[in-house]
Design a protein around this motif. Structure first.
Motif, PDB file in Angstrom:
ATOM      1  N   THR A 133     -21.885   4.990  -0.250  1.00  0.00           N
ATOM      2  CA  THR A 133     -22.087   3.537  -0.254  1.00  0.00           C
ATOM      3  C   THR A 133     -20.984   2.815   0.502  1.00  0.00           C
ATOM      4  N   VAL A 134     -19.742   3.298   0.332  1.00  0.00           N
ATOM      5  CA  VAL A 134     -18.622   2.589   0.950  1.00  0.00           C
ATOM      6  C   VAL A 134     -18.740   2.597   2.479  1.00  0.00           C
ATOM      7  N   GLU A 185      -7.969 -20.200  11.663  1.00  0.00           N
ATOM      8  CA  GLU A 185      -9.323 -20.718  11.509  1.00  0.00           C
ATOM      9  C   GLU A 185     -10.121 -19.809  10.577  1.00  0.00           C
ATOM     10  N   HIS A 186     -11.031 -20.377   9.828  1.00  0.00           N
ATOM     11  CA  HIS A 186     -11.933 -19.665   8.903  1.00  0.00           C
ATOM     12  C   HIS A 186     -11.248 -19.222   7.604  1.00  0.00           C
ATOM     13  N   THR A 202     -17.130  -0.289  -4.135  1.00  0.00           N
ATOM     14  CA  THR A 202     -17.611   0.909  -4.821  1.00  0.00           C
ATOM     15  C   THR A 202     -16.552   1.999  -4.941  1.00  0.00           C
ATOM     16  N   GLU A 209     -13.980 -11.371   9.136  1.00  0.00           N
ATOM     17  CA  GLU A 209     -15.421 -11.243   8.860  1.00  0.00           C
ATOM     18  C   GLU A 209     -16.260 -11.958   9.914  1.00  0.00           C
ATOM     19  N   VAL A 210     -15.775 -13.092  10.388  1.00  0.00           N
ATOM     20  CA  VAL A 210     -16.474 -13.802  11.467  1.00  0.00           C
ATOM     21  C   VAL A 210     -16.434 -12.950  12.740  1.00  0.00           C
ATOM     22  N   ASP A 240      -6.307  -7.705   4.196  1.00  0.00           N
ATOM     23  CA  ASP A 240      -6.084  -6.530   3.367  1.00  0.00           C
ATOM     24  C   ASP A 240      -7.084  -5.404   3.563  1.00  0.00           C
ATOM     25  N   LEU A 241      -8.282  -5.740   4.014  1.00  0.00           N
ATOM     26  CA  LEU A 241      -9.319  -4.718   4.061  1.00  0.00           C
ATOM     27  C   LEU A 241      -9.354  -4.045   5.425  1.00  0.00           C
ATOM     28  N   PRO A 271     -20.134  -3.154  -0.632  1.00  0.00           N
ATOM     29  CA  PRO A 271     -19.863  -1.711  -0.452  1.00  0.00           C
ATOM     30  C   PRO A 271     -18.391  -1.346  -0.654  1.00  0.00           C
ATOM     31  N   TYR A 272     -17.460  -2.218  -0.197  1.00  0.00           N
ATOM     32  CA  TYR A 272     -16.048  -1.852  -0.333  1.00  0.00           C
ATOM     33  C   TYR A 272     -15.561  -1.886  -1.782  1.00  0.00           C
ATOM     34  N   TYR A 297      -7.711  -9.350  -2.856  1.00  0.00           N
ATOM     35  CA  TYR A 297      -7.284  -9.064  -1.498  1.00  0.00           C
ATOM     36  C   TYR A 297      -6.912 -10.320  -0.709  1.00  0.00           C
ATOM     37  N   PRO A 332      -4.271  -7.447  11.183  1.00  0.00           N
ATOM     38  CA  PRO A 332      -3.082  -8.084  10.611  1.00  0.00           C
ATOM     39  C   PRO A 332      -3.430  -9.291   9.726  1.00  0.00           C
ATOM     40  N   MET A 333      -2.726  -9.455   8.662  1.00  0.00           N
ATOM     41  CA  MET A 333      -2.891 -10.538   7.692  1.00  0.00           C
ATOM     42  C   MET A 333      -4.170 -10.392   6.857  1.00  0.00           C
ATOM     43  N   PHE A 393       0.826  -1.204   0.000  1.00  0.00           N
ATOM     44  CA  PHE A 393       0.000   0.000   0.000  1.00  0.00           C
ATOM     45  C   PHE A 393       0.863   1.258   0.000  1.00  0.00           C
ATOM     46  N   SER A 420     -19.717 -17.138   7.797  1.00  0.00           N
ATOM     47  CA  SER A 420     -19.000 -18.099   6.944  1.00  0.00           C
ATOM     48  C   SER A 420     -17.806 -17.444   6.262  1.00  0.00           C
ATOM     49  N   GLY A 421     -17.403 -16.265   6.725  1.00  0.00           N
ATOM     50  CA  GLY A 421     -16.304 -15.555   6.075  1.00  0.00           C
ATOM     51  C   GLY A 421     -14.943 -15.891   6.660  1.00  0.00           C
ATOM     52  N   SER A 422     -13.983 -15.012   6.366  1.00  0.00           N
ATOM     53  CA  SER A 422     -12.642 -15.151   6.922  1.00  0.00           C
ATOM     54  C   SER A 422     -12.693 -14.801   8.411  1.00  0.00           C
ATOM     55  N   LEU A 423     -11.566 -14.958   9.094  1.00  0.00           N
ATOM     56  CA  LEU A 423     -11.534 -14.694  10.533  1.00  0.00           C
ATOM     57  C   LEU A 423     -12.002 -13.272  10.855  1.00  0.00           C
ATOM     58  N   SER A 447     -20.637  -0.193   5.171  1.00  0.00           N
ATOM     59  CA  SER A 447     -20.082  -1.378   5.816  1.00  0.00           C
ATOM     60  C   SER A 447     -19.277  -1.028   7.067  1.00  0.00           C
ATOM     61  N   LYS A 500     -13.129 -23.874   3.568  1.00  0.00           N
ATOM     62  CA  LYS A 500     -12.476 -23.170   4.664  1.00  0.00           C
ATOM     63  C   LYS A 500     -11.743 -24.096   5.618  1.00  0.00           C
TER      64      LYS A 500
END
Ligand SMILES: [Zn+2]
Lengths: 314, 314
Positions: free
Chosen positions: B171-172, A301-302, A175, B110-111, B93-94, A172-173, A132, B90-91, A87, B105-108, B175, A244
């Motif tokens: 919109t962004v 995990e996940h 956009t 997101e969970v 990107d968003l 949303p991210y 990403y 960490p680890m 970045f 059911s997402g990544s760590l 979230s 997963k």
């Protein structure tokens, strides 16, 4: 070939960062190809560099259709690339989350604005993109499924001759990405995903270069002979099955990107990181092709370890 | 009582844990009828909220008999980020504040976002404390999106801040934690104050009084705390943005939080080789200097200051 500085910013101690665009042909702004927006998108820059080299020769041989023009921007973030950072050098912001940009804003908003103003009026836009999530992909072309997307954009996915064409429902991210804003502006925008990001894969690079050239030929911008590539299977991103990690540890993969697997096949094991025994096994939920594979040794995990494209759409 | 909110396994001999401190007293007249959440640390380099949470927990625990209801304090939504001086997760990107409401059911990350929303859901009020980044210093302020102005402005006025900034919806921003909670009926105020990686004790005390004031207004706290100031509201006021066009070293010439007049010097950008002033930044309007650059190194485009314009008479 005309080489232009399309945007430039100043820093206290480094030479100014000039974003360079290479234009082939003249007249209608037909197609723009953008490479690296992030400092680790080396494959994406390399694809564009090879496109510049190829188009130079094609233009000399009169292959660019009169009245059409192509612009290639291999790298819009040389500052980050030169210090090995994904970045932005100073504030760690992501140029690809700043579109359409803001000319009175922070540095990366200004870069996005300056870049976008010089590329938004093209009929077609192709972004050499990286995702990403870290890992390897089968080469594919993706279009954002928005109100602005036109049917022709979807149908043209097969013009690239890549094995997969995906439709993505934007989050949303999304956009504030280049691709989304290109579409809002009326440009028919595609994202081309090559297999790697911070590693140059010779074969996948050639695949991406050919895909872009094939598209230019299909759209009547370039006159040249190139084999038609692969049959493109067009599918919704949601129809791809994600696999997963239910356990965390060291990842021992048994399949790679491109492998065909049957339901119940062992995809990977999770190994206890201190004691060495297998603590988890992940099987394929479906018959299909491995489309994405996570490429780090350790998983939490996940973590999305594999994506599988099912053989059937059922 | 410290309770886990989200738990997941990390690769090597460690769990990822988000925790909260629940302070409750069900003996009061309104026996646990109301619940307020105080959240901070979504961005791991924003630490002002650390001291606010710590002091709030101490005051409420020591004066539990004056509490009637529940206060949940979440000092570290992004615990790995705080412990590693990392703004993001960490680890991943968003930006963590761009992935709410998350997904089971997402990544760590997101969970974790999903678990936080599930935990806060149903609360009467939530206060989400952010610092600025390491580059800018902000006076204590509440940021409210236009669409939530009706529901939130009365509460924002009670929080003892200097400023309420009502901004356009985007919109962004759908979230973010705050937007997600507001859509689910949890009135959520976003506070921005101070500077990244530092604690400004006076601001923390000021906000603490405001939080106690809201708890009193909601009828769940009968102890000390209260409002000492009424904020400026951005409605019908312009915000003047001052950005650098040159690269160099920024030296402020006006005090943060002070009132400036049109044409006053806000700061200078100097060339470190020669000492020459390469840019002098003048106030474009009269008003409150609510944002001032803290980090001296600037690029072309760096934000230097923001001014909330005075309301014109007549
Ligand atoms: Zn923040």
């Amino acid at each position: 070939m005309v080489k232009d500085i399309i945007y430039s910013i100043k820093s206290p101690y480094r030479q100014s960062m000039d974003i360079v665009g290479y234009t082939f042909g003249a007249g209608e702004r037909s197609c723009c190809v953008v490479g690296a927006l992030r400092g680790n998108e080396i494959q994406q820059m390399a694809i564009c560099a090879q496109l510049v080299d190829t188009l130079k020769r094609l233009e000399e041989n009169g292959c660019v259709i009169p009245g059409k023009s192509i612009m290639i921007i291999p790298c819009a973030n040389t500052y980050s690339m030169n210090i090995g950072k994904r970045f932005w050098t100073m504030d760690n912001t992501d140029i690809n989350r700043m579109f359409p940009g803001y000319d009175q804003g922070e540095t990366t908003q200004r870069i996005a604005d300056g870049l976008f103003k010089s590329i938004r009026d093209y009929v077609y836009g192709i972004q050499m993109a990286s995702f990403y999530r870290e890992g390897e992909f089968l080469p594919h072309i993706k279009v954002m499924d928005t109100d602005y997307g036109k049917l022709e954009t979807y149908e043209s996915l097969s013009d690239f001759g890549l094995p997969y064409g995906l439709l993505r429902t934007p989050h949303p991210y999304d956009t504030t990405t280049l691709n989304y804003n290109w579409q809002v502006w009326g440009c028919r925008a595609y994202s081309l995903f090559s297999t790697y990001t911070d590693h140059i894969g010779k074969q996948s690079m050639q695949t991406a270069v050919n895909a872009a050239l094939r598209f230019l030929i299909a759209k009547g911008i370039l006159k040249w002979t190139l084999h038609r590539g692969m049959h493109t299977r067009i599918l919704n991103e949601e129809s791809i099955r994600t696999v997963k990690a239910a356990r965390a540890g060291m990842l021992k993969k048994h399949v790679s990107v491109g492998d065909e697997v049957a339901e119940g096949d062992l995809l990977c094991e999770i190994i206890h990181p201190l004691e060495g025994n297998t603590i988890g096994r992940i099987m394929s939920p479906v018959d299909g092709t491995v489309f994405f594979a996570y490429n780090k040794q350790l998983v939490m995990e996940h973590t999305d370890v594999f994506n599988i494209v099912p053989f059937s759409n059922v | 009582m410290i309770k886990p909110v989200s738990v997941a396994a990390l690769p090597v001999a460690e769990n990822f844990v988000i925790q909260k401190n629940r302070i409750e007293n069900n003996a009061g007249p309104e026996a646990a009828s109301k619940r307020v959440c105080v959240v901070t640390g979504t961005h791991g380099d924003e630490l002002e909220g650390q001291y606010v949470c710590a002091r709030l927990a101490k005051i409420l625990s020591d004066g539990k008999q004056k509490l009637s209801g529940i206060v949940d304090i979440y000092p570290a939504v992004n615990p790995l980020g705080i412990d590693s001086v990392t703004r993001g997760f960490p680890m991943f990107d968003l930006d963590m504040n761009r992935i709410f409401p998350g997904s089971s059911s997402g990544s760590l990350a997101e969970v974790a976002a999903h678990d936080i929303i599930r935990d806060i859901d149903g609360a009467d009020m939530c206060i989400d404390i952010h610092s600025s980044n390491i580059f800018l210093r902000e006076v204590p302020q509440v940021r409210v999106s236009e669409q939530n102005e009706g529901a939130l402005l009365p509460f924002a006025m009670m929080l003892n801040v200097d400023l309420v900034w009502i901004h356009a919806s985007a919109t962004v921003l759908e979230s973010t934690l705050a937007h997600t909670l507001n859509m689910r009926g949890v009135k959520t105020l976003v506070v921005e104050m101070g500077v990244g990686m530092r604690i400004t004790e006076s601001y923390c005390s000021q906000l603490l009084d405001g939080i106690l004031n809201i708890l009193r207004e909601l009828g769940i706290w009968s102890g000390a705390g209260g409002q000492t100031r009424t904020p400026l509201v951005s409605k019908d006021r312009n915000v003047g943005f001052l950005n650098s066009d040159a690269g160099g070293i920024f030296i402020p010439r006006a005090a943060h939080g002070s009132h400036v007049n049109t044409g006053d010097s806000v700061g200078i950008v100097i060339d470190p080789f020669t000492g020459a002033i390469v840019e002098e930044t003048l106030a474009p309007c009269s008003g409150l200097l609510f944002t001032l650059r803290e980090y001296p190194v600037v690029f072309g485009g760096s934000l230097l200051a923001r001014i909330m314009e005075d309301v014109k008479n007549g």
